[in-house]
Design a protein around this motif. Structure first.
Motif, mmCIF file in Angstrom:
data_model
loop_
_atom_site.group_PDB
_atom_site.id
_atom_site.type_symbol
_atom_site.label_atom_id
_atom_site.label_comp_id
_atom_site.label_asym_id
_atom_site.label_seq_id
_atom_site.Cartn_x
_atom_site.Cartn_y
_atom_site.Cartn_z
ATOM 1 N N ILE A 34 0.828 -1.197 0.000
ATOM 2 C CA ILE A 34 0.000 0.000 0.000
ATOM 3 C C ILE A 34 0.868 1.255 0.000
ATOM 4 N N GLY A 35 0.437 2.268 -0.746
ATOM 5 C CA GLY A 35 1.147 3.536 -0.742
ATOM 6 C C GLY A 35 0.530 4.505 -1.726
ATOM 7 N N ARG A 36 0.858 5.763 -1.577
ATOM 8 C CA ARG A 36 0.375 6.784 -2.507
ATOM 9 C C ARG A 36 1.040 6.611 -3.862
ATOM 10 N N ASN A 37 0.487 7.283 -4.869
ATOM 11 C CA ASN A 37 1.137 7.317 -6.173
ATOM 12 C C ASN A 37 2.539 7.896 -6.022
ATOM 13 N N GLY A 38 3.518 7.238 -6.623
ATOM 14 C CA GLY A 38 4.890 7.723 -6.558
ATOM 15 C C GLY A 38 5.643 7.306 -5.315
ATOM 16 N N ILE A 203 0.030 -6.658 5.603
ATOM 17 C CA ILE A 203 0.020 -5.375 4.898
ATOM 18 C C ILE A 203 1.395 -4.733 5.038
ATOM 19 N N ALA A 204 1.900 -4.200 3.933
ATOM 20 C CA ALA A 204 3.147 -3.430 3.956
ATOM 21 C C ALA A 204 2.839 -2.042 3.398
ATOM 22 N N ILE A 205 3.188 -1.017 4.133
ATOM 23 C CA ILE A 205 2.901 0.359 3.715
ATOM 24 C C ILE A 205 4.209 1.064 3.392
ATOM 25 N N ILE A 206 4.287 1.621 2.201
ATOM 26 C CA ILE A 206 5.481 2.332 1.750
ATOM 27 C C ILE A 206 5.161 3.820 1.618
ATOM 28 N N GLN A 207 6.091 4.643 2.047
ATOM 29 C CA GLN A 207 5.891 6.090 2.003
ATOM 30 C C GLN A 207 7.203 6.760 1.607
ATOM 31 N N ASP A 223 -8.075 -1.464 15.957
ATOM 32 C CA ASP A 223 -9.508 -1.219 16.161
ATOM 33 C C ASP A 223 -10.067 -0.245 15.134
ATOM 34 N N SER A 224 -9.254 0.136 14.181
ATOM 35 C CA SER A 224 -9.671 1.115 13.174
ATOM 36 C C SER A 224 -9.982 0.394 11.865
ATOM 37 N N SER A 225 -9.700 1.037 10.752
ATOM 38 C CA SER A 225 -9.798 0.430 9.427
ATOM 39 C C SER A 225 -8.505 0.736 8.702
ATOM 40 N N LEU A 226 -8.200 -0.039 7.670
ATOM 41 C CA LEU A 226 -6.974 0.206 6.927
ATOM 42 C C LEU A 226 -6.991 1.591 6.307
ATOM 43 N N GLU A 227 -8.151 2.018 5.855
ATOM 44 C CA GLU A 227 -8.265 3.363 5.275
ATOM 45 C C GLU A 227 -7.908 4.427 6.300
ATOM 46 N N MET A 233 -1.557 8.081 8.590
ATOM 47 C CA MET A 233 -0.116 8.125 8.359
ATOM 48 C C MET A 233 0.244 9.174 7.331
ATOM 49 N N MET A 234 -0.581 9.313 6.301
ATOM 50 C CA MET A 234 -0.305 10.325 5.285
ATOM 51 C C MET A 234 -0.443 11.736 5.874
#
Length: 239
Positions: A34-38, A203-207, A223-227, A233-234
């Motif tokens: 998971i990560g933003r464009n770019g 899940i792996a999150i790249i930033q 207890d949240s959601s991935l969104e 984080m963003m």
């Protein structure tokens, strides 16, 4: 099944797209990237697939180093980019037979597998037509079939659900689980966070080219959601 160790990619001119990324995806696991464009997702996936060189670190697939043993690593990997380049002058069945030839599938294997997946994705009636006349969704289905007939040990997908109708997307989720049940692994990127949350084991999150979080999906989400986790984080990165 997949081990990325201290992977760094720097482009000519000095831009570093991914920096010191380490990640492990064992057999039987679906890992969502998971990560933003770019952020570096596609760059990483292309390196894993062996179609992009990299600056530092190592990547192994099924124990095969992608740089020292490229043929062995690629022979057990299927890569589906976000916008697959297909030979549009071919018919659908010619394209699938071409892929089957590359991977050494027997006549019986290819016939059984092409029939299985083409019927499931409701593409059988169109296999005799030129790929140039396919819609985006049909091309996506053809690409998925070409990957699945190889029975890969590692399935690498970049935004695989884009262009698929709900029935085809549901079908694909089941096939990803089948890859894992057969001893393989799946590593895929997606912007559809609800799908990732429900489907992925980890899940792996790249930033900004760095891996900032990785773990079992339930631990990452809490207890949240991935969104909510991702957007939070963003937001922090902008502060």
């Amino acid at each position: 099944m997949l081990t990325i160790s201290h992977y760094t990619k720097t482009y000519p001119g000095g831009k570093t797209a991914v920096r010191d990324l380490s990640l492990h995806v064992p057999a039987g696991e679906i890992c969502g990237f998971i990560g933003r464009n770019g952020a570096g997702k596609t760059t990483t996936l292309r390196a894993v697939a062996g179609v992009m060189s990299f600056t530092e670190g190592s990547i192994t697939v099924g124990g095969h180093d992608i740089r020292r043993e490229p043929v062995a690593a690629k022979s057990i990997t299927a890569f589906l980019p976000d916008n697959p380049d297909l030979y549009e002058f071919m018919s659908g069945i010619d394209y699938l037979n071409f892929i089957a030839d590359l991977y050494g599938l027997s006549a019986r294997e290819r016939e059984e597998r092409i029939r299985q997946y083409a019927d499931a994705f409701q593409l059988t009636a169109d296999l005799g037509s030129a790929v140039a006349g396919y819609s985006h969704g049909m091309k996506q289905k053809l690409s998925l079939i070409s990957a699945l007939i190889r029975r890969p040990k590692l399935l690498v997908l970049d935004e695989p659900f884009v262009g698929l109708d709900p029935a085809a997307a549901h079908l694909l989720k089941g096939y990803l689980r089948e890859v894992c049940a057969a001893g393989g692994a799946v590593f895929f990127s997606t912007h559809v966070l609800e799908v990732a949350e429900k489907l992925c084991d980890t899940i792996a999150i790249i930033q900004d080219g760095r891996l900032v979080r990785r773990g079992p999906t339930d631990q990452v989400v809490g207890d949240s959601s991935l969104e909510d986790v991702f957007l939070g984080m963003m937001e922090k990165s902008r502060e």
